[in-house]
Design a protein around this motif. Structure first.
Motif, PDB file in Angstrom:
ATOM      1  N   THR A   4       0.818  -1.224   0.000  1.00 47.29           N
ATOM      2  CA  THR A   4       0.000   0.000   0.000  1.00 47.29           C
ATOM      3  C   THR A   4       0.845   1.263   0.000  1.00 47.29           C
ATOM      4  O   THR A   4       0.329   2.350   0.220  1.00 47.29           O
ATOM      5  CB  THR A   4      -0.937   0.010   1.223  1.00 47.29           C
ATOM      6  N   TYR A   5       2.140   1.134  -0.225  1.00 50.00           N
ATOM      7  CA  TYR A   5       3.036   2.282  -0.215  1.00 50.00           C
ATOM      8  C   TYR A   5       3.919   2.213  -1.452  1.00 50.00           C
ATOM      9  O   TYR A   5       3.970   1.196  -2.147  1.00 50.00           O
ATOM     10  CB  TYR A   5       3.898   2.289   1.049  1.00 50.00           C
ATOM     11  N   GLY A   6       4.595   3.305  -1.737  1.00 48.79           N
ATOM     12  CA  GLY A   6       5.467   3.350  -2.896  1.00 48.79           C
ATOM     13  C   GLY A   6       6.847   3.832  -2.529  1.00 48.79           C
ATOM     14  O   GLY A   6       7.249   3.797  -1.355  1.00 48.79           O
ATOM     15  N   VAL A   7       7.590   4.305  -3.511  1.00 45.58           N
ATOM     16  CA  VAL A   7       8.957   4.755  -3.281  1.00 45.58           C
ATOM     17  C   VAL A   7       9.133   6.229  -3.644  1.00 45.58           C
ATOM     18  O   VAL A   7      10.261   6.708  -3.751  1.00 45.58           O
ATOM     19  CB  VAL A   7       9.970   3.887  -4.060  1.00 45.58           C
ATOM     20  N   GLU A   8       8.032   6.934  -3.827  1.00 43.67           N
ATOM     21  CA  GLU A   8       8.132   8.369  -4.069  1.00 43.67           C
ATOM     22  C   GLU A   8       8.642   9.041  -2.799  1.00 43.67           C
ATOM     23  O   GLU A   8       8.060   8.864  -1.719  1.00 43.67           O
ATOM     24  CB  GLU A   8       6.772   8.943  -4.452  1.00 43.67           C
ATOM     25  N   LYS A   9       9.740   9.784  -2.905  1.00 41.71           N
ATOM     26  CA  LYS A   9      10.379  10.328  -1.708  1.00 41.71           C
ATOM     27  C   LYS A   9       9.576  11.436  -1.043  1.00 41.71           C
ATOM     28  O   LYS A   9       9.783  11.730   0.138  1.00 41.71           O
ATOM     29  CB  LYS A   9      11.799  10.818  -2.024  1.00 41.71           C
ATOM     30  N   CYS A  10       8.686  12.045  -1.793  1.00 37.93           N
ATOM     31  CA  CYS A  10       7.872  13.125  -1.222  1.00 37.93           C
ATOM     32  C   CYS A  10       6.421  12.958  -1.695  1.00 37.93           C
ATOM     33  O   CYS A  10       5.936  13.739  -2.523  1.00 37.93           O
ATOM     34  CB  CYS A  10       8.433  14.480  -1.631  1.00 37.93           C
ATOM     35  N   PRO A  11       5.728  11.939  -1.198  1.00 40.94           N
ATOM     36  CA  PRO A  11       4.354  11.685  -1.656  1.00 40.94           C
ATOM     37  C   PRO A  11       3.397  12.778  -1.186  1.00 40.94           C
ATOM     38  O   PRO A  11       3.698  13.537  -0.260  1.00 40.94           O
ATOM     39  CB  PRO A  11       4.021  10.341  -1.001  1.00 40.94           C
ATOM     40  N   GLU A  12       2.243  12.833  -1.825  1.00 38.00           N
ATOM     41  CA  GLU A  12       1.244  13.835  -1.434  1.00 38.00           C
ATOM     42  C   GLU A  12       0.771  13.614  -0.007  1.00 38.00           C
ATOM     43  O   GLU A  12       0.471  14.561   0.720  1.00 38.00           O
ATOM     44  CB  GLU A  12       0.050  13.775  -2.393  1.00 38.00           C
ATOM     45  N   LYS A  13       0.716  12.351   0.408  1.00 36.57           N
ATOM     46  CA  LYS A  13       0.244  12.030   1.745  1.00 36.57           C
ATOM     47  C   LYS A  13       1.035  10.858   2.301  1.00 36.57           C
ATOM     48  O   LYS A  13       1.252   9.867   1.611  1.00 36.57           O
ATOM     49  CB  LYS A  13      -1.250  11.678   1.712  1.00 36.57           C
ATOM     50  N   PHE A  14       1.495  10.991   3.553  1.00 33.91           N
ATOM     51  CA  PHE A  14       2.209   9.904   4.217  1.00 33.91           C
ATOM     52  C   PHE A  14       1.211   9.021   4.974  1.00 33.91           C
ATOM     53  O   PHE A  14       0.140   9.478   5.375  1.00 33.91           O
ATOM     54  CB  PHE A  14       3.240  10.454   5.211  1.00 33.91           C
ATOM     55  N   ASP A  15       1.618   7.760   5.177  1.00 30.65           N
ATOM     56  CA  ASP A  15       0.754   6.881   5.955  1.00 30.65           C
ATOM     57  C   ASP A  15       0.745   7.317   7.424  1.00 30.65           C
ATOM     58  O   ASP A  15       1.723   7.877   7.929  1.00 30.65           O
ATOM     59  CB  ASP A  15       1.213   5.418   5.847  1.00 30.65           C
ATOM     60  N   GLU A  16      -0.342   7.074   8.094  1.00 30.84           N
ATOM     61  CA  GLU A  16      -0.465   7.425   9.506  1.00 30.84           C
ATOM     62  C   GLU A  16      -0.161   6.197  10.353  1.00 30.84           C
ATOM     63  O   GLU A  16      -0.819   5.172  10.225  1.00 30.84           O
ATOM     64  CB  GLU A  16      -1.875   7.933   9.812  1.00 30.84           C
TER      65      GLU A  16
END
Length: 326
Positions: A4-16
């Motif tokens: 459910t996560y990726g490798v974009e270093k600055c995603p629009e939203k981080f997981d909580e």
């Protein structure tokens, strides 16, 4: 297992992050790692900011459990955790034949699993996971050092995703019974120079104790040479046991297989549980290969000092040295 996560270093939203650790491990985290809800959140946030601003990291996982591997290993010292992540990314790319393309369904990985080289015995009274490696089950006539490193690293990658393992760490037992000289000469000194940084500084898992059982006398001199590449801190965590009885008196009988004890009932090991978890983590292992750092900027991580490049240590990592996390 769905990633459910990726490798974009600055995603629009981080997981909580929501802590699901049992109470025993929450207490261990507080006592041994100085971890509480405030420190954890602050450290994760700061590490994400550091990754986003890092000039040489191009792609990297930023999900909380991944970052906690490094933060817990370094007891929430953010500069040390960041430096460890840099090395982790750089080593993965510098030695792709060891650390990339790991696939639990690949023929050699399946065979090594079936030949019972790696056993997950369970959790001890201290909450540490206990791993048994049987040297005699590693067929040196079929496999080489690259196969062994890839297999062990694949297992450690998935183990290090377990938060209980992150907090309490690992106890490793290496049984050298019936190991031949061919087993020890697998570890050529030229390879050890490269493996050294991985063992000493890179592996994002808390290795609490390493017990070596029944090491053949003929192999002692080779082990001494290999020890030249092990850090003094890690050397103090090695324990050598000449006999099974000596090892059992230290380790206890609760988790050890009956071949090591006088018990009649085989303890319930977790090997099959973790083998299943590894197979389910194929997508996660493949995603790791998408992370990227500019390796050319990190040649000095292989230097004798083991320091990160001065510009990054003084700038990117150094910017976190004043964080109030004590």
């Amino acid at each position: 297992m769905t990633v459910t996560y990726g490798v974009e270093k600055c995603p629009e939203k981080f997981d909580e992050y929501r802590c699901s650790l049992p109470e025993q491990y929450r207490k261990l985290a507080a006592d041994q790692l100085r971890e509480d809800d405030h420190i954890r959140k602050q450290a994760i946030d700061q590490m994400r900011q550091w990754i986003a601003k890092h000039p040489y990291i191009r792609r990297c996982r930023t999900d909380a459990v991944f970052l906690l591997r490094f933060l817990r290993q370094r007891k929430f010292s953010i500069p040390k955790a960041c430096e460890m992540l840099e090395r982790y990314l750089a080593l993965r790319q510098t030695f792709p034949h060891w650390f990339q393309g790991l696939d639990p369904f690949e023929k050699t990985m399946v065979a090594l699993g079936e030949e019972e080289v790696f056993h997950v015995l369970g959790f001890d009274a201290k909450g540490q996971i206990v791993i048994l490696i049987k040297s005699r089950n590693f067929r040196v006539d079929k496999y080489d050092l690259e196969d062994l490193i890839r297999f062990l690293h694949m297992n450690m990658e998935i183990l290090s995703c377990d938060e209980m393992v992150q907090v309490a760490g690992v106890v490793l037992i290496v049984d050298c019974y019936e190991a031949s000289m061919a087993h020890f000469t697998l570890f050529r000194l030229s390879e050890m120079r490269n493996i050294g940084p991985y063992i000493n500084h890179l592996l994002p898992i808390r290795c609490r104790e390493i017990h070596v059982i029944r090491l053949p006398k003929v192999a002692a001199s080779i082990v001494d040479l290999l020890f030249a590449y092990v850090s003094p801190k890690l050397k103090h965590r090695f324990f050598f046991h000449k006999t099974i009885n000596e090892a059992v008196s230290y380790l206890g009988k609760t988790l050890l297989p009956t071949e090591y004890t006088d018990q009649t009932e085989e303890p319930k090991a977790l090997t099959h549980v973790y083998s299943k978890r590894i197979r389910e983590s194929r997508d996660e292992l493949q995603l790791l290969d998408q992370m990227e750092i500019d390796v050319a900027k990190f040649s000095s991580v292989w230097s004798k000092t083991g320091c990160a490049p001065g510009g990054i240590d003084a700038g990117m990592v150094g910017s976190f040295r004043k964080l109030d996390i004590d």
